[in-house]
Scaffold this active site. Structure first.
Site: not given
Ligand code: ASP
Length: 322
Positions: A211-214, A183, A237, A235, A81
């Site tokens: 896509r971009v997460g948090d 992550t 994002g 989690g 990840s």
């Molecule tokens: N928070 C991350 C995302 O949504 C994923 C993760 O926590 O593994 O990209």
């Protein structure tokens, strides 16, 4: 990354370390206050904590510590990840997101970065060498290469095989807890109580391209306010972004809540804003200047790992759903 279910083994921190015997993941203590330098990471990122503690106990800065910690899973091809070996997007590209924030409130971030194994170090470059906070995609890659980072293929054979198997059905369904979300968010505190943090990920497996997460978003995946405390998230994002999760945790601490209570309040906000919360996971961890720490999540299964000079403890996070 090593199996999160493992018991904690001894810490090897060089001469500065005291080695503790094995201990099992435990429930949080009611009072989570620690002295001296501290590293705290999401999941069982013990290698990251060891690297951060080594930095903290050998004269490096607290910013150096979180960068050193985050680089460990980034470089580990078995961590699916983060960084090298991370799961690709649905088109087979490994795209990385990372950010870093120091005690002065400076921060840097990269999103949608391809071909660079250590995005957290590129995020630090953005912070220290540019007038900007965030660079994305080709621009982030350009900065990295101009500063000596090597461009390489980050898709390992194992991740490629998994992706090829996924492509047979092409169902996008993030796994609630475990294997899809490793992550690393890492927070550290030095002997003087100064705080820094970093967060790095390859994001949700088989996400849409772009896509971009948090994780690279200051205030969502990571926030540090040296007057108060620091927090990081893992989690789904999208759910964290909707509530500016880590900024919320730090603001709760500013209002007098302990890190543990602050994480719980932020999870409750996520739950309130996401009617489908039962099918998603979000976890927060936090630390304050006094050395108090805590974590909370939606679903059982999230763990975080806390290290001091005297050892390391893997902690089962309390959860909204029990
Ligand atoms: N928070 C991350 C995302 O949504 C994923 C993760 O926590 O593994 O990209």
């Amino acid at each position: 990354m090593s199996n999160r279910r493992d018991f904690i083994q001894t810490l090897a921190l060089g001469s500065a370390a005291v080695t503790l015997g094995a201990c099992q993941a435990s429930e949080e203590k009611p009072e989570n206050i620690l002295d001296g330098p501290i590293a705290i990471s999401t999941w069982n990122n013990r290698g990251a904590n060891s690297a951060a503690m080594l930095a903290l106990t050998t004269g490096k800065t607290v910013l150096d510590a979180v960068e050193a910690g985050a680089r460990v899973p980034e470089g580990d091809p078995n961590d699916r990840s983060v960084g090298y070996g991370g799961r690709p997007d649905r088109d087979g590209h490994v795209t990385l997101d990372a950010c870093i924030m120091n005690s002065e409130g400076d921060c840097g971030s990269v999103t949608f970065l391809e071909g660079i194994k250590h995005p957290v170090s590129v995020a630090r470059l953005v912070m220290e060498k540019t007038p900007h906070v965030m660079l994305s995609g080709a621009g982030a890659l350009q900065l990295a290469k101009a500063n000596g980072f090597e461009e390489e293929d980050l898709l390992t054979e194992d991740s490629k095989k998994e992706w090829e198997a996924w492509k047979i059905k092409e169902e996008y369904s993030p796994v609630i807890n475990i294997e899809n979300h490793d992550t690393i968010g890492i927070l550290a505190r030095d002997n003087e109580g100064n705080l820094s943090g970093a967060c790095t990920t390859s994001g949700a497996a088989y996400k849409m391209r772009g896509r971009v997460g948090d994780s690279p978003l200051i205030g969502a995946g990571l926030f540090v306010d040296n007057e108060v405390g620091a927090a990081t998230a893992t989690g789904l994002g999208e759910a964290v972004i909707r509530v500016c999760g880590t900024h919320l945790v730090v603001e709760m601490m500013r209002q007098g809540h302990s890190p543990q209570e602050a994480c719980k309040l932020a999870v409750e906000r996520v739950v309130q804003k996401n009617p489908d919360y039962q099918s998603l996971q979000v976890g927060f961890i936090a630390i304050n200047k006094a050395g108090e720490y805590g974590g909370f999540c939606i679903q059982p299964g999230f763990e975080f790992i806390v290290s001091t000079k005297s050892g390391t403890e893997l902690i089962k996070s309390k959860s909204y759903i029990t």
